[in-house]
Design a protein around this motif. Structure first.
Motif, PDB file in Angstrom:
ATOM      1  N   VAL A   1      88.584 -15.281   1.802  1.00  0.00           N
ATOM      2  CA  VAL A   1      88.804 -15.219   3.255  1.00  0.00           C
ATOM      3  C   VAL A   1      90.274 -15.155   3.616  1.00  0.00           C
ATOM      4  O   VAL A   1      91.143 -15.669   2.917  1.00  0.00           O
ATOM      5  N   SER A   2      90.514 -14.497   4.762  1.00  0.00           N
ATOM      6  CA  SER A   2      91.835 -14.478   5.389  1.00  0.00           C
ATOM      7  C   SER A   2      91.949 -15.675   6.322  1.00  0.00           C
ATOM      8  O   SER A   2      90.967 -16.354   6.594  1.00  0.00           O
ATOM      9  N   ALA A   3      93.139 -15.842   6.871  1.00  0.00           N
ATOM     10  CA  ALA A   3      93.339 -16.874   7.884  1.00  0.00           C
ATOM     11  C   ALA A   3      92.617 -16.474   9.162  1.00  0.00           C
ATOM     12  O   ALA A   3      92.414 -15.295   9.430  1.00  0.00           O
TER      13      ALA A   3
ATOM     14  N   THR B   1      96.301 -16.332  13.036  1.00  0.00           N
ATOM     15  CA  THR B   1      96.997 -17.517  12.529  1.00  0.00           C
ATOM     16  C   THR B   1      98.288 -17.169  11.791  1.00  0.00           C
ATOM     17  O   THR B   1      99.331 -17.805  12.002  1.00  0.00           O
ATOM     18  N   THR B   2      98.224 -16.157  10.923  1.00  0.00           N
ATOM     19  CA  THR B   2      99.411 -15.824  10.119  1.00  0.00           C
ATOM     20  C   THR B   2     100.563 -15.374  11.024  1.00  0.00           C
ATOM     21  O   THR B   2     101.713 -15.785  10.825  1.00  0.00           O
ATOM     22  N   ASP B   3     100.240 -14.544  12.048  1.00  0.00           N
ATOM     23  CA  ASP B   3     101.279 -14.118  13.003  1.00  0.00           C
ATOM     24  C   ASP B   3     101.887 -15.330  13.695  1.00  0.00           C
ATOM     25  O   ASP B   3     103.101 -15.415  13.896  1.00  0.00           O
TER      26      ASP B   3
ATOM     27  N   GLY C   1      97.317 -21.144   6.456  1.00  0.00           N
ATOM     28  CA  GLY C   1      96.315 -20.449   7.283  1.00  0.00           C
ATOM     29  C   GLY C   1      95.006 -20.275   6.536  1.00  0.00           C
ATOM     30  O   GLY C   1      93.922 -20.578   7.058  1.00  0.00           O
ATOM     31  N   GLU C   2      95.074 -19.801   5.302  1.00  0.00           N
ATOM     32  CA  GLU C   2      93.859 -19.540   4.525  1.00  0.00           C
ATOM     33  C   GLU C   2      93.191 -20.846   4.089  1.00  0.00           C
ATOM     34  O   GLU C   2      91.984 -20.888   3.870  1.00  0.00           O
ATOM     35  N   ARG C   3      93.959 -21.926   3.959  1.00  0.00           N
ATOM     36  CA  ARG C   3      93.372 -23.232   3.618  1.00  0.00           C
ATOM     37  C   ARG C   3      92.399 -23.688   4.701  1.00  0.00           C
ATOM     38  O   ARG C   3      91.370 -24.305   4.424  1.00  0.00           O
TER      39      ARG C   3
ATOM     40  N   GLY D   1      92.503 -16.092   0.343  1.00  0.00           N
ATOM     41  CA  GLY D   1      93.122 -14.800   0.071  1.00  0.00           C
ATOM     42  C   GLY D   1      94.624 -14.865   0.240  1.00  0.00           C
ATOM     43  O   GLY D   1      95.175 -15.859   0.745  1.00  0.00           O
ATOM     44  N   PHE D   2      95.330 -13.813  -0.229  1.00  0.00           N
ATOM     45  CA  PHE D   2      96.725 -13.579   0.156  1.00  0.00           C
ATOM     46  C   PHE D   2      97.706 -14.521  -0.523  1.00  0.00           C
ATOM     47  O   PHE D   2      98.889 -14.444  -0.310  1.00  0.00           O
ATOM     48  N   GLN D   3      97.203 -15.436  -1.398  1.00  0.00           N
ATOM     49  CA  GLN D   3      98.118 -16.412  -1.976  1.00  0.00           C
ATOM     50  C   GLN D   3      97.910 -16.586  -3.474  1.00  0.00           C
ATOM     51  O   GLN D   3      96.842 -16.313  -4.010  1.00  0.00           O
TER      52      GLN D   3
ATOM     53  N   GLY E   1     102.068 -10.535   0.494  1.00  0.00           N
ATOM     54  CA  GLY E   1     102.396  -9.528   1.513  1.00  0.00           C
ATOM     55  C   GLY E   1     101.254  -9.435   2.506  1.00  0.00           C
ATOM     56  O   GLY E   1     100.097  -9.672   2.160  1.00  0.00           O
ATOM     57  N   ARG E   2     101.589  -9.081   3.764  1.00  0.00           N
ATOM     58  CA  ARG E   2     100.593  -9.049   4.831  1.00  0.00           C
ATOM     59  C   ARG E   2      99.403  -8.172   4.448  1.00  0.00           C
ATOM     60  O   ARG E   2      99.568  -7.115   3.849  1.00  0.00           O
ATOM     61  N   GLY E   3      98.230  -8.633   4.784  1.00  0.00           N
ATOM     62  CA  GLY E   3      97.013  -7.912   4.411  1.00  0.00           C
ATOM     63  C   GLY E   3      96.598  -8.164   2.970  1.00  0.00           C
ATOM     64  O   GLY E   3      95.672  -7.539   2.463  1.00  0.00           O
ATOM     65  N   GLY E   4      97.268  -9.118   2.317  1.00  0.00           N
ATOM     66  CA  GLY E   4      97.075  -9.315   0.888  1.00  0.00           C
ATOM     67  C   GLY E   4      95.735  -9.885   0.457  1.00  0.00           C
ATOM     68  O   GLY E   4      95.424  -9.888  -0.736  1.00  0.00           O
ATOM     69  N   SER E   5      94.918 -10.348   1.393  1.00  0.00           N
ATOM     70  CA  SER E   5      93.601 -10.875   0.998  1.00  0.00           C
ATOM     71  C   SER E   5      92.731  -9.799   0.356  1.00  0.00           C
ATOM     72  O   SER E   5      91.912 -10.097  -0.514  1.00  0.00           O
ATOM     73  N   ASP E   6      92.900  -8.559   0.797  1.00  0.00           N
ATOM     74  CA  ASP E   6      92.157  -7.461   0.169  1.00  0.00           C
ATOM     75  C   ASP E   6      92.476  -7.421  -1.326  1.00  0.00           C
ATOM     76  O   ASP E   6      91.596  -7.215  -2.160  1.00  0.00           O
TER      77      ASP E   6
HETATM   78  N1  ASP Z   1      96.349 -13.671   6.560  1.00  0.00           N
HETATM   79  C1  ASP Z   1      97.149 -12.669   5.935  1.00  0.00           C
HETATM   80  C2  ASP Z   1      97.624 -11.653   6.948  1.00  0.00           C
HETATM   81  O1  ASP Z   1      97.294 -11.766   8.108  1.00  0.00           O
HETATM   82  C3  ASP Z   1      96.459 -11.991   4.799  1.00  0.00           C
HETATM   83  C4  ASP Z   1      95.290 -11.122   5.202  1.00  0.00           C
HETATM   84  O2  ASP Z   1      94.774 -11.204   6.290  1.00  0.00           O
HETATM   85  O3  ASP Z   1      94.884 -10.314   4.364  1.00  0.00           O
HETATM   86  O4  ASP Z   1      98.346 -10.765   6.606  1.00  0.00           O
END
Ligand code: ASP
Ligand code: MG
Length: 424
Positions: free
Chosen positions: A54-56, A60-62, A87-89, A149-151, A163-168
């Motif tokens: 999961v993402s935040a 939340t990240t912003d 955020g992801e926690r 995700g993302f960590q 990096g942003r979007g890193g949960s993928d």
């Molecule tokens: N939460 C992080 C972001 O907003 C990672 C993700 O969503 O993939 O970039």
């Protein structure tokens, strides 16, 4: 133990494992988290083991990023990563609570606990290894493993982000290491479209795309999958299914190109207005000049994208143009002012109001004339092309930012992308 195993003493690989990733909009509030939990339970009932990423929640990240910049003009990278991973926690623990309420055993894992080992570059760390033993054990015990995700954790044992979007990328990496039959990316859109449906209402969902097409789409503004996750999926042959967490309907499969199937000439039109153009005028045309320019930018970590160098004129001078992310423009200009003096170029200009429009399609490889047709379509709309670049399956044109939407609509129409299987 994995379902279907004869005895708990014999380790047994999951017959069928899915990795399901849920983005920020899919877990934006308590109701969405509960809907996601229902879906995971449904998937388990249908017979698959599930590892969730999961993402935040929502933005939340912003928000955490903004808070950091309120405290410090240049937040320390290590501390920024420590902050953002919070955020992801939040989302992993809440999702596990919802699963447990549904009588589904579930355990949450931070990136570090999940064995996501990265290099040490804070803010854009690369995964170097996945030690997924704890995840495997959880699945074997009948738990749903829910991973942040993302960590990850660096080789120097610090918390990092990808990096942003890193949960993928987390999801695809876990799918690769666990041998999942697919990595499902749940999002707020129904799949990958032939163009941004906000600009082209007739845009259609593509049922399947090759890794190569998806790479070119992600690299040129298709915002659905993080570029690095697509590279990872291609390198490890992970089938990726991009689909909606609102309708739960099938979406777009991204997988190996099927040589027995006829390739669409054009699969989609993408656009991107996030870059700016810099031109250095009258650069002396001699060996080493391009190296000097782009080494200086690389040393300042400016990400250069398109580069165009013209044929030199009689005086042995040439113009060099390139694009950089808009946020890197001030930094790139500072670097270029120094370089301009060093290489005795005549001038420096820049234009932040540009956009790039790209046609992507695997069938282009064996179909001449696509570029010509693209330029004709833009010409008939009175759109001036400022730069052109191509790959085997992509043609991109830089145009004025104000022409981007018009160009996307005209190309979508001209190449008949609204018709299933139909292009000129
Ligand atoms: N939460 C992080 C972001 O907003 C990672 C993700 O969503 O993939 O970039
Ligand atoms: Mg996100």
């Amino acid at each position: 133990m994995g379902r279907g195993c004869a005895t708990p003493l014999v380790p047994c690989a999951s017959v069928s494992l899915l990795v399901q990733k849920f983005g920020g909009t899919s877990v934006v509030d308590a109701d969405r988290i509960k809907a996601v939990a229902d879906h995971i339970v449904r998937t388990r009932r249908e017979g698959d083991d599930v590892v969730v990423v999961v993402s935040a929640m929502g933005r939340t990240t912003d928000e955490l990023e903004r808070l950091a910049h309120e405290v410090s003009p240049a937040p320390a990278p290590r501390e920024m990563d420590m902050l953002l991973t919070a955020g992801e926690r939040i989302s992993i623990s809440l999702l596990c609570m919802a699963l447990i309420d549904r009588s589904q055993r579930a355990v949450s894992f931070t990136g570090s606990q999940a064995g996501i080992v990265t290099d040490t570059s804070h803010g854009k760390a690369k995964i170097v290894e996945v030690r997924a033993d704890r995840i495997r054990d959880a699945v074997a015990a009948g738990d749903v493993a829910v991973v942040a995700g993302f960590q990850g954790v660096s080789t120097a044992r610090d918390v990092t982000t990808l990096g942003r979007g890193g949960s993928d990328t987390t999801a695809v990496a876990l799918a690769a290491v666990l041998g999942a039959r697919a990595c499902e990316i749940y999002t707020d859109v129904a799949g990958v479209y032939t163009a941004d449906p906000r600009i082209v209402p007739e845009a259609r969902i593509l049922p399947r795309l090759s890794y190569e097409e998806m790479l070119d789409m992600s690299a040129t503004g298709g915002r659905v999958l993080a570029l690095r996750s697509v590279e990872f999926a291609r390198n490890h042959g992970v089938p990726v299914h991009v689909r909606s967490s609102f309708t739960w309907q099938p979406g777009t499969w991204v997988e190996e190109e099927d040589p027995s199937m006829e390739q669409a000439i054009i699969s989609g039109v993408t656009h991107d207005s996030s870059e700016a153009k810099i031109t250095i005028q009258q650069v002396p045309d001699r060996p080493g000049v391009a190296a000097t320019i782009f080494r200086a930018l690389a040393d300042e970590l400016v990400n250069v994208d398109m580069i165009v160098q013209n044929v030199s004129n009689v005086s042995q001078h040439t113009d060099v143009s390139f694009t950089v992310p808009k946020e890197d423009l001030p930094r790139a200009l500072r670097v270029m002012e120094k370089v301009q003096a060093e290489i005795a170029a005549a001038g420096l200009s820049h234009d932040p109001a540009i956009g790039r429009v790209s046609l992507v399609g695997a069938g282009m490889k064996s179909h001449p004339g696509v570029a010509a047709q693209m330029f004709e379509v833009l010409a008939s709309e009175g759109i001036n092309i400022e730069m052109i670049s191509t790959s085997a399956i992509r043609i991109s044109c830089v145009v004025s930012e104000t022409d981007v939407e018009k160009a996307v609509r005209a190309l979508h129409r001209a190449f008949q992308l609204e018709d299933v299987g139909g292009e000129a």
